[in-house]
Design a protein around this motif. Structure first.
Motif, PDB file in Angstrom:
ATOM      1  N   SER A   1       0.834  -1.197   0.000  1.00 60.86           N
ATOM      2  CA  SER A   1       0.000   0.000   0.000  1.00 60.86           C
ATOM      3  C   SER A   1       0.864   1.241   0.000  1.00 60.86           C
ATOM      4  O   SER A   1       2.042   1.210   0.383  1.00 60.86           O
TER       5      SER A   1
ATOM      6  N   PHE B   1      -2.279  -2.454  -3.445  1.00 59.36           N
ATOM      7  CA  PHE B   1      -1.918  -3.401  -4.492  1.00 59.36           C
ATOM      8  C   PHE B   1      -2.326  -4.793  -4.022  1.00 59.36           C
ATOM      9  O   PHE B   1      -1.779  -5.314  -3.052  1.00 59.36           O
TER      10      PHE B   1
ATOM     11  N   ALA C   1      -5.604  -3.692  -8.169  1.00 64.21           N
ATOM     12  CA  ALA C   1      -5.290  -2.616  -7.236  1.00 64.21           C
ATOM     13  C   ALA C   1      -6.533  -1.758  -7.036  1.00 64.21           C
ATOM     14  O   ALA C   1      -7.454  -1.764  -7.856  1.00 64.21           O
TER      15      ALA C   1
END
Length: 240
Positions: free
Chosen positions: A32, A189, A228
Motif C-alpha cells: 500500500s 496493491f 489494485a
C-alpha cells in the motif's frame, strides 16, 4: 519525464515513491501507498527523495518517503511492503465490460500511452460521477516498473470524475473555471500487475462538498482480476 503541465504532476511523485520503496526493500513487494501532498511541486527543480525505515520485519516493512525541492517539503508517503502469503483468493466485483474499439481512443496529454473510453471527461454536460477508461502502456525494460506506472495513472481522472455531477464543468477547466489540487492519495496493491496489457480503471466520486471532492477506484485486468484499488481527496474551488 517532461510533461505539458504548469506544475509537477502528482502522479510523478506517486510513481517515484513506489520506485524508492522498491529500492529500499528489494526483498519485498508493495502492499500500500498513502501520500499527502503539502505544496505545489515546481517543474524546473530537481526533487530529492529520502527513505526512512520505520519498521523492518520478515514479512512486512513500513517506510516513510519524503519529497523535497531545495528546502521545501512537497509530499510525504507511507509505504507498506510485504512478502505475499498463500491462502484463499476470492473477489466480489462487477462484470468487466468489453474493451472499447479504436474509435473510442482518447488523447490525454499526461498519459503518454493508449487510452480508450466511451466517455469524455472534457465534456461539460452533467452526468453520473462515474468513469471507466482502459489503458495500455508499452512493455517496460524492467517488470518492477509496472507498479510505479500504475500509481502514476491513478492520479489523473478522479477530480474530473467528481466534476461530472456539475453541469458546465469538466476536467479541462482546471485553472480557469475552477482550481483544484490533490491533497491525499492512497493505493492498495492486491495482486501482481503489468500495465503492458489492457487494464480497466473504474472509478466513482460519491461526494463533492465544502470545497473538496473524494473519489475511489479499481484497476482491473482484462480477465476480471482485481489488481489494485485507490482513493483520493482533492481541493476543488469554484469561483462564485
Amino acid at each position: 519525464m517532461s510533461l505539458p503541465y504548469k506544475r509537477l504532476f502528482g502522479g510523478q511523485l506517486l510513481a517515484q515513491f513506489v520506485a524508492a520503496a522498491a529500492i529500499a526493500s528489494p526483498d519485498k513487494t508493495i502492499r500500500s501507498l498513502h501520500t499527502n501532498f503539502m505544496r505545489e511541486g515546481l517543474v524546473d527543480e530537481d526533487v530529492h527523495y529520502e527513505v526512512h525505515h520505520c519498521h523492518r520485519g520478515r514479512s512486512f516493512d513500513t517506510l516513510q518517503v519524503s519529497a523535497t525541492q531545495t528546502d521545501r517539503s512537497i509530499a510525504v508517503a507511507t509505504v507498506a511492503m510485504h512478502v505475499p502469503d498463500g491462502g484463499p483468493d476470492v473477489q466480489t466485483l462487477d462484470t468487466v465490460p468489453d474493451l472499447p474499439g479504436a474509435d473510442d481512443q482518447r488523447q490525454m496529454s499526461l498519459l503518454p500511452w493508449e487510452v480508450r473510453s466511451h466517455d469524455d471527461l472534457d465534456d461539460p454536460a452533467s452526468g453520473p460521477p462515474h468513469y471507466e477508461m482502459w489503458m495500455r502502456t508499452p512493455p517496460a525494460d524492467d517488470d518492477s516498473a509496472y507498479p510505479s506506472v500504475a500509481a502514476y495513472a491513478t492520479d489523473l481522472t478522479v477530480i474530473g470524475t467528481a466534476l461530472r455531477a456539475l453541469d458546465g464543468y469538466s476536467q479541462g477547466g482546471n485553472g480557469t473555471a475552477f482550481h483544484s489540487a490533490v491533497t491525499s492519495h492512497t493505493m492498495w496493491f492486491h495482486r501482481p500487475l503489468r500495465t503492458d496489457d489492457w487494464l480497466l480503471i473504474r472509478q466513482d466520486s460519491p461526494i463533492i462538498a465544502s470545497g473538496r471532492c473524494y473519489g475511489r477506484g479499481d484497476m482491473i485486468a482484462r480477465n476480471g482480476d482485481l489488481l489494485a484499488s485507490f482513493a483520493q481527496e482533492a481541493v476543488v474551488r469554484i469561483p462564485t
